[in-house]
Design a protein around this motif. Structure first.
Motif, PDB file in Angstrom:
ATOM      1  N   UNK A  69       0.671  -1.243  -0.045  1.00 49.89           N
ATOM      2  CA  UNK A  69      -0.070   0.303   0.095  1.00 49.89           C
ATOM      3  C   UNK A  69       0.813   1.285  -0.017  1.00 49.89           C
ATOM      4  N   UNK A  70       2.059   1.263   0.427  1.00 50.95           N
ATOM      5  CA  UNK A  70       2.721   2.372   1.225  1.00 50.95           C
ATOM      6  C   UNK A  70       3.743   2.315   0.037  1.00 50.95           C
ATOM      7  N   UNK A  71       3.771   1.507  -1.098  1.00 57.43           N
ATOM      8  CA  UNK A  71       4.441   1.674  -3.037  1.00 57.43           C
ATOM      9  C   UNK A  71       3.587   2.098  -3.264  1.00 57.43           C
ATOM     10  N   UNK A  72       2.317   1.193  -3.417  1.00 56.53           N
ATOM     11  CA  UNK A  72       1.081   2.049  -4.103  1.00 56.53           C
ATOM     12  C   UNK A  72       1.431   3.866  -4.196  1.00 56.53           C
ATOM     13  N   UNK A  73       1.006   4.229  -3.174  1.00 55.30           N
ATOM     14  CA  UNK A  73       0.942   5.569  -2.506  1.00 55.30           C
ATOM     15  C   UNK A  73       2.102   6.234  -3.220  1.00 55.30           C
TER      16      UNK A  73
ATOM     17  N   UNK B 109      -0.566  18.541  -0.585  1.00 53.29           N
ATOM     18  CA  UNK B 109      -0.703  16.512  -1.796  1.00 53.29           C
ATOM     19  C   UNK B 109      -0.442  15.843  -1.703  1.00 53.29           C
ATOM     20  N   UNK B 110       1.004  15.895  -1.501  1.00 50.74           N
ATOM     21  CA  UNK B 110       1.943  14.755  -0.871  1.00 50.74           C
ATOM     22  C   UNK B 110       1.207  14.337   0.421  1.00 50.74           C
ATOM     23  N   UNK B 111       1.280  14.888   1.381  1.00 50.11           N
ATOM     24  CA  UNK B 111       0.486  14.720   2.793  1.00 50.11           C
ATOM     25  C   UNK B 111      -1.174  13.411   2.683  1.00 50.11           C
ATOM     26  N   UNK B 112      -1.871  14.052   1.822  1.00 51.75           N
ATOM     27  CA  UNK B 112      -3.477  13.820   1.716  1.00 51.75           C
ATOM     28  C   UNK B 112      -3.185  12.263   0.844  1.00 51.75           C
TER      29      UNK B 112
ATOM     30  N   UNK C  41      -1.772  10.165   2.833  1.00 49.55           N
ATOM     31  CA  UNK C  41      -2.467   9.092   3.939  1.00 49.55           C
ATOM     32  C   UNK C  41      -2.075   9.566   5.620  1.00 49.55           C
ATOM     33  N   UNK C  42      -0.826  10.800   5.743  1.00 45.82           N
ATOM     34  CA  UNK C  42      -0.522  11.269   6.818  1.00 45.82           C
ATOM     35  C   UNK C  42      -0.891  12.870   7.501  1.00 45.82           C
TER      36      UNK C  42
ATOM     37  N   UNK D  36       7.956   8.366   9.872  1.00 48.07           N
ATOM     38  CA  UNK D  36       7.478   7.298  10.500  1.00 48.07           C
ATOM     39  C   UNK D  36       6.960   6.574   9.063  1.00 48.07           C
ATOM     40  N   UNK D  37       5.981   6.185   8.470  1.00 51.55           N
ATOM     41  CA  UNK D  37       5.468   5.359   7.635  1.00 51.55           C
ATOM     42  C   UNK D  37       6.906   4.813   6.725  1.00 51.55           C
ATOM     43  N   UNK D  38       7.309   5.886   6.431  1.00 52.27           N
ATOM     44  CA  UNK D  38       8.420   5.543   5.045  1.00 52.27           C
ATOM     45  C   UNK D  38       9.952   4.549   5.664  1.00 52.27           C
ATOM     46  N   UNK D  39      10.002   4.751   6.996  1.00 56.30           N
ATOM     47  CA  UNK D  39      11.294   4.437   8.008  1.00 56.30           C
ATOM     48  C   UNK D  39      10.575   2.844   8.323  1.00 56.30           C
ATOM     49  N   UNK D  40       9.060   1.762   8.404  1.00 58.42           N
ATOM     50  CA  UNK D  40       8.992   0.900   8.600  1.00 58.42           C
ATOM     51  C   UNK D  40       8.370   0.682   7.591  1.00 58.42           C
TER      52      UNK D  40
END
Length: 198
Positions: free
Chosen positions: A134-138, A179-182, A185-186, A194-198
């Motif tokens: 999901x992170x890769x898709x975003x 736009x990036x944050x939207x 989803x952060x 934190x999301x990208x570190x995970x």
């Protein structure tokens, strides 16, 4: 689902019964080739393989190697069953990534406990892969300019510095940040990091 791959019907039936008493579904396979021929359907979702080392035609180790080549990090956990003379092979399999091994005759309840632990690990791994996908898709949904802005935001640069480096206005940087944050989803840069570190 627990897949029991063993050429001895008594072991398949006995383990299947024991797993059912602990609320686990299982399916028996008389050889590795038949299991491999079932393809991705056999290892879909949260699953664990209980795999005999010595079987005719295709050994458990050969099955294990083929599964590793096919699934890599997405491979389900494997618990090997071994006879006394097969322990060095089983130890080698654990070094290659198998979850555990058990010597026959089996300590059944201990084996089922380890199967449950393996299933828990498989579930956690599946959830992590799903989150990563999901992170890769975003990330893929970001425009090239948004990616440039994001890299600088993650480096801790102020909007003014980002605007100067990219030759755009501060207002444009603010629009890109929003736009990036939207899309990711952060709510802000810390959550994004934190999301990208995970």
């Amino acid at each position: 689902m627990v897949h029991i791959i063993d050429d001895e019907e008594a072991i398949r039936d006995g383990l299947g019964w024991l797993l059912r008493t602990r609320g686990l579904d299982s399916r028996g396979w008389e050889d590795g080739a038949t299991f491999l021929a079932a393809g991705d359907d056999a290892v879909a979702g949260v699953t664990c393989l209980v795999l005999d080392v010595r079987m005719p035609q295709l050994s458990g180790l050969e099955v294990f190697d083929r599964l590793q080549a096919r699934y890599g990090e997405a491979m389900p956990p494997v618990i090997f069953l071994t006879g006394h003379g097969d322990i060095p092979m089983a130890v080698e399999a654990v070094k290659k990534g198998a979850f555990d091994f058990f010597e026959k005759p089996l300590s059944n309840n201990r084996l089922v406990d380890r199967v449950i632990e393996a299933l828990d690990r498989a579930e956690a791994s599946l959830a992590l892969r799903s989150t990563q996908a999901e992170t890769d898709r975003r990330l893929a949904s970001l425009s090239p300019r948004e990616t440039e802005v994001m890299e600088r935001v993650l480096a801790g640069k102020l909007n003014k510095v980002i605007a100067d480096e990219l030759g755009i206005t501060m207002r444009t940087v603010e629009v890109h940040r929003a736009s990036i944050f939207n899309k990711m989803g952060v709510r802000g840069a810390v959550e994004l990091a934190q999301l990208l570190k995970r």
